[in-house]
Design an enzyme around this catalytic site. Structure first.
Site, PDB file in Angstrom:
ATOM      1  N   GLU A 166      -0.413   4.516  -8.569  1.00 17.80           N
ATOM      2  CA  GLU A 166      -0.095   5.492  -7.536  1.00 17.80           C
ATOM      3  C   GLU A 166       1.035   6.375  -8.039  1.00 17.80           C
ATOM      4  O   GLU A 166       2.076   5.868  -8.473  1.00 17.80           O
ATOM      5  CB  GLU A 166       0.354   4.746  -6.268  1.00 17.80           C
ATOM      6  CG  GLU A 166       0.416   5.584  -5.038  1.00 17.80           C
ATOM      7  CD  GLU A 166      -0.860   5.477  -4.192  1.00 17.80           C
ATOM      8  OE1 GLU A 166      -1.765   4.680  -4.557  1.00 17.80           O
ATOM      9  OE2 GLU A 166      -0.959   6.198  -3.185  1.00 17.80           O
ATOM     10  N   ARG A 224      -3.146   8.472  -5.590  1.00 15.32           N
ATOM     11  CA  ARG A 224      -3.829   7.558  -6.495  1.00 15.32           C
ATOM     12  C   ARG A 224      -4.110   8.274  -7.811  1.00 15.32           C
ATOM     13  O   ARG A 224      -4.545   9.430  -7.804  1.00 15.32           O
ATOM     14  CB  ARG A 224      -5.128   7.132  -5.806  1.00 15.32           C
ATOM     15  CG  ARG A 224      -5.851   5.993  -6.448  1.00 15.32           C
ATOM     16  CD  ARG A 224      -5.270   4.634  -6.086  1.00 15.32           C
ATOM     17  NE  ARG A 224      -6.034   3.614  -6.788  1.00 15.32           N
ATOM     18  CZ  ARG A 224      -7.174   3.112  -6.339  1.00 15.32           C
ATOM     19  NH1 ARG A 224      -7.654   3.503  -5.174  1.00 15.32           N
ATOM     20  NH2 ARG A 224      -7.822   2.204  -7.048  1.00 15.32           N
ATOM     21  N   LYS A 280       0.865  -1.172   0.000  1.00 12.89           N
ATOM     22  CA  LYS A 280       0.000   0.000   0.000  1.00 12.89           C
ATOM     23  C   LYS A 280       0.906   1.226   0.000  1.00 12.89           C
ATOM     24  O   LYS A 280       1.457   1.617   1.013  1.00 12.89           O
ATOM     25  CB  LYS A 280      -0.915   0.010   1.229  1.00 12.89           C
ATOM     26  CG  LYS A 280      -1.874   1.169   1.146  1.00 12.89           C
ATOM     27  CD  LYS A 280      -2.806   1.300   2.284  1.00 12.89           C
ATOM     28  CE  LYS A 280      -3.748   2.475   2.059  1.00 12.89           C
ATOM     29  NZ  LYS A 280      -3.182   3.607   1.339  1.00 12.89           N
TER      30      LYS A 280
END
Lengths: 335, 538
Positions: B277, B234, B229
């Site tokens: 990302e 994003r 993560k």
């Protein structure tokens, strides 16, 4: 020590008159207390004897309890306390609120308590009293506080109430339970719709009626039958009722808060109510300066609020000014 | 100006998003295009370059209000908002000027730029004298910068979409880049032919829920794909019609802000959309978020910043392939397409696949998660291999499995009043930890307390002030708070020698005495810690 300072001193229990051996709005129980008004930060229970304005006796008794020994005197009447002539004069803050005038050996001191200059249908209007030494509050002691006309605010309130009725929403209005709530009730147009009250407000409404203040018909929310339609109602409640399960019963509703603090966008938003009405029972900046000038006092003590700016302003105007502590200090959101 | 001030007032009197959107829609419905264009620009966060230094503005406002400077400063301190303070103090016009917004902006506001001081002062005082109190506030907001009324470009676009009968994505596309607020440009937004925007349109982002409880409850570990993560922004890259569009999750077109990513994306075949990302990325690995932050808000980054803070798109998913919407296909299939595609590209390190974290069982994944911080990741993402790429935030198929934050117990040592809705309350706090018998400031924090707790701390501050430095009060060191934060690094700019990332108040530790708070040594020990200490009996 000058003559008026001898007449009034700040002690650890609050303002004290040594010559007359009594305290004004003492912070702890004392033998002899003189009270300016019945709000909790001024009227503390437990003292042996109280002197207060007759107009506010009922509301004061609710605060102090049925056993309290209260000597209630009309405005303007003089009482002797060990050679100090004491009289009470309207402060225009709430029912029975008084400025305390002390006279001793030609020196006059006035302790104003909380006061406002604007007219209020529920209490006697503020009366300027000439003195050498004046003790003033400063809750709204900054020039950003400048109250709109009461009539304008009441018009806005009516528009908000009617607008809510059109959308089928109850109108929940928060106001300080002693003073502000009754002033609002006496100012609004009761023909718009039914008026309901929170119990804390209604108790004091009864006292006001008992003292001869005409108020429109009100009903206690707690006595509303199941299935009551709130969509046209105005409900008056203390600010502490906000965001509690108590308010769930009203279904769709709009909330508003009536307070001098609503003049600031930050406090308005922090309260997270839908509307803020700028209505205060305290003097705004202009009224504070005006009231101080009218007394003709050379010495001014400033308590309760924005003390330092007001002191500096008065000093720059050539007065002898000093900030004095208030025991119960807070942001005072509820005023 | 009058209508715009009324709109501002409506926006300000509600916290409900739908009511804000409705208020803006009503305004757009009625406003003339020349005014609506400026309203849209300001509501979308547009602000004129700084016109007047704040110090000057304050001096002149004090003059207009007829009060000394020190009293103006006292007022500003109590109100917490310069535009509002001025609006409350200067005399309001009994007969306000009726000029429309675009005249106020184009002739008065923009005209202030590049004026000599005397002239500037005169124009400003003249403007104040022509406005009523509500307009004064809005005018002051316009000349001092942000409107701060709880609306964003996204909401303004949503309101406009309902009036224009053009969908929000099309409007966003049309407003992207250097949109000029003119009547003609505003009217062009209403064009019913949307082919101009279709090319750039991204897909709605699919979002994950935080995982609560043990991952084993999700079933067999090999039904799941685990990824890092990443702590970036994003984004989607859209490659269609020979062009590249880079969208951030805030539904903003950021293609020009990240030219190196856009250039690499041109290597992708046409008809392809990738979700990933945006990260600061160098030598095959991520740089701290602080580095990426330096790139944000820059429309055209210069060569120096491009070299110091290079960005990359770390790809998670393939949403469109050869012009076909791939979102309903299972993740496993999308993933192998994605890796195949990126492997086939000429060498580039500006668009790359986010690696899958392989593990034999849940325990290995748990171990990987605890090591996430070594890779500058916030934890793991768990995505069901059979899952589609959905819309919005739905439970069940995608989970974020984040690390717990670091925590330290620290003592409140300084307080300052907040701004906006917290103005006049002491809400901005500085916390210290013990070092050689003294409390050293280690973090500032503003968030995490309830309104009731803030009021309690405010009362404490007022009663326990030991010293004042301008607006800052030093207080008796009595209150202990658990400070949570996401990262810690060495910093020469801080007295303590360390800086915390995202510090906030996790809990008021009224069970702890100040002496029991943490030490600077304990804080420094975290500099080496790969993962936060967990489960210390809490």
């Amino acid at each position: 020590m000058t003559a008026t300072e001898a007449l009034l001193q700040l002690t650890r229990d609050g303002l004290f008159c040594p010559a007359g051996r009594f305290w004004i709005d003492p912070w702890r129980p004392v033998e002899r207390a003189v009270l300016t008004h019945a709000h909790a930060d001024h009227a503390r229970p437990g003292s042996e004897r109280y002197l207060a304005a007759a107009e506010g006796e009922l509301v004061l008794r609710r605060r102090l309890g049925p056993e309290a020994r209260i000597e209630a005197v009309p405005y303007g009447a003089e009482v002797d306390r060990d050679g100090v002539r004491v009289s009470l004069h309207p402060a225009g803050h709430v029912l029975g609120s008084a400025q305390v005038r002390l006279e001793h050996r030609g020196q006059v001191c006035v302790v104003s308590g909380d006061y406002k200059a604007a007219a209020d249908p529920t209490c006697a209007v503020f009366e300027p009293v000439a003195c050498h030494h004046f003790v003033t509050e400063s809750t709204f002691g900054l020039p950003v506080f400048r109250w709109p006309e009461t009539a304008e605010v009441v018009d806005e309130l009516h528009a908000w109430w009617r607008g809510n009725q059109e959308q089928g929403k109850a109108s929940l209005l928060y106001a300080y339970a002693l003073g502000k709530a009754q002033r609002l009730l006496a100012s609004i147009d009761p023909s718009i719709g039914p008026i309901w009250t929170h119990g804390a407000v209604e108790n004091l409404v009864e006292d006001y009626r008992g003292a001869g203040v005409p108020l429109p018909p009100t009903r206690r929310v707690s006595e509303a039958p199941d299935g009551t339609d709130w969509s046209r109602a105005l409900v008056v409640a203390p600010p502490s009722a906000h965001a509690t399960p108590w308010m769930r019963r009203f279904g769709a509703l709009s909330t508003a808060f009536a307070s001098g603090w609503m003049a600031l966008r930050g406090t308005r938003r922090r309260r997270s109510v839908d509307r803020g009405f700028v209505l205060s029972d305290h003097a705004d900046w202009g009224a504070l300066i005006g009231a101080i000038e009218q007394t003709g006092a050379q010495r001014v003590w400033v308590t309760h609020g924005y003390r330092e700016p007001l002191v500096r302003w008065l000093e720059e105007a050539g007065l002898e000014a000093r900030a004095i502590a208030a025991r119960f200090e807070s942001e005072g959101d509820d005023r | 100006m009058k209508a715009f001030a009324a709109l501002y007032n409506r926006l300000d009197s509600t916290t409900k998003t739908n009511e804000k959107v409705a208020a803006m829609a009503d305004y757009f419905e009625r406003a003339r295009p020349a005014d609506a264009a400026w309203a849209l620009w300001f509501l979308s966060g547009g602000r004129p370059k700084r016109l007047i230094a704040s110090g000057r503005l304050r001096q002149w406002a004090a003059v207009a209000a007829g009060i000394p400077d020190w009293l103006f400063e006292e007022c500003y301190d109590a109100v917490g908002d310069l535009a509002e303070t001025i609006a409350l103090l200067v005399p309001a016009a009994p007969q306000p000027n009726e000029d429309p917004l675009h005249l106020w902006v184009e002739e008065r506001l923009l005209g202030l730029r590049a004026l000599e001081e005397d002239e500037l002062r005169e124009r400003l005082l003249a403007a104040w004298a022509e406005l009523d109190r509500r307009q004064l506030f809005v005018w002051n907001k316009l000349i001092t910068g942000a409107l701060r009324v709880g609306v964003s470009k996204r909401l303004a676009v949503r309101a406009l979409a309902s009036v224009a009968r053009v969908d929000a994505a099309t409007l966003t596309h049309r407003l992207a880049g250097n949109w000029r607020p003119t009547a003609a440009a505003y009217e062009a937004l209403f064009s019913a032919d949307t082919s101009d925007a279709d090319l750039s349109r991204p897909y709605p982002f699919f979002l994950a829920h935080p995982l609560e409880g043990e991952p084993a409850a999700l079933g067999a570990h090999d039904d799941w794909q685990a990824e890092w993560k990443w702590d970036g922004i994003r984004a989607q890259v859209v490659r269609r019609g020979g062009r590249v569009f880079l969208w951030s999750r805030g539904e903003e077109l950021v293609t020009e802000s990240f030219p190196e990513v856009a250039e690499s994306a041109r290597l992708l075949p046409d008809g392809c959309v990738i979700d990933g990302e945006l990260m600061a990325w160098k030598d095959g690995g991520p740089l701290p978020f602080a580095v990426l932050q330096r790139r944000l808000g820059r429309k055209k980054p210069g060569p120096k910043i491009l070299a110091d803070a290079p960005a990359a798109l770390v790809a998670y998913d393939l949403l469109e392939w050869r012009g076909e919407d791939y979102r309903s296909r299972p993740l496993g299939e999308r993933r192998s397409r994605l890796t195949g595609l990126l492997d086939s590209l000429p060498a580039t390190d500006r668009v790359l696949a986010s690696p899958v974290v392989a593990a034999a069982d849940w325990a290995e994944l748990e171990a990987a998660r605890l090591a996430a911080r070594e890779r500058s990741a916030e934890g793991l993402m768990l995505k069901r291999l059979s899952s589609a790429y959905g819309v919005g935030r739905r439970r069940g198929d995608w989970w974020k499995w984040k690390l717990d934050p670091f925590t330290l117990d620290a003592v409140l040592i300084y307080a300052q009043r907040g701004h906006g809705r917290r103005a006049s309350l002491y809400t901005d706090y500085t916390f210290g930890v013990w070092h050689e018998g003294k409390l050293v400031p280690i973090a500032k924090a503003y968030s995490g307390l309830t309104d009731a707790e803030i009021r309690r701390v405010d009362r404490f501050v007022r009663r326990h002030t030991t010293d004042r430095f301008g607006p800052v009060r030093a207080v008796e060191p009595e209150l202990v708070f658990e400070i949570a934060f996401e990262g810690i690094r060495e910093s020469k700019r801080h007295k303590s020698g360390i800086a915390l990332r995202f510090p906030r108040m996790a809990r008021w530790r009224d069970d702890k005495k100040p002496k029991e708070a943490d030490t600077l040594d304990a804080a420094r020990a975290l500099l080496q810690a790969p993962a936060p200490a967990r489960d210390e009996g809490r």
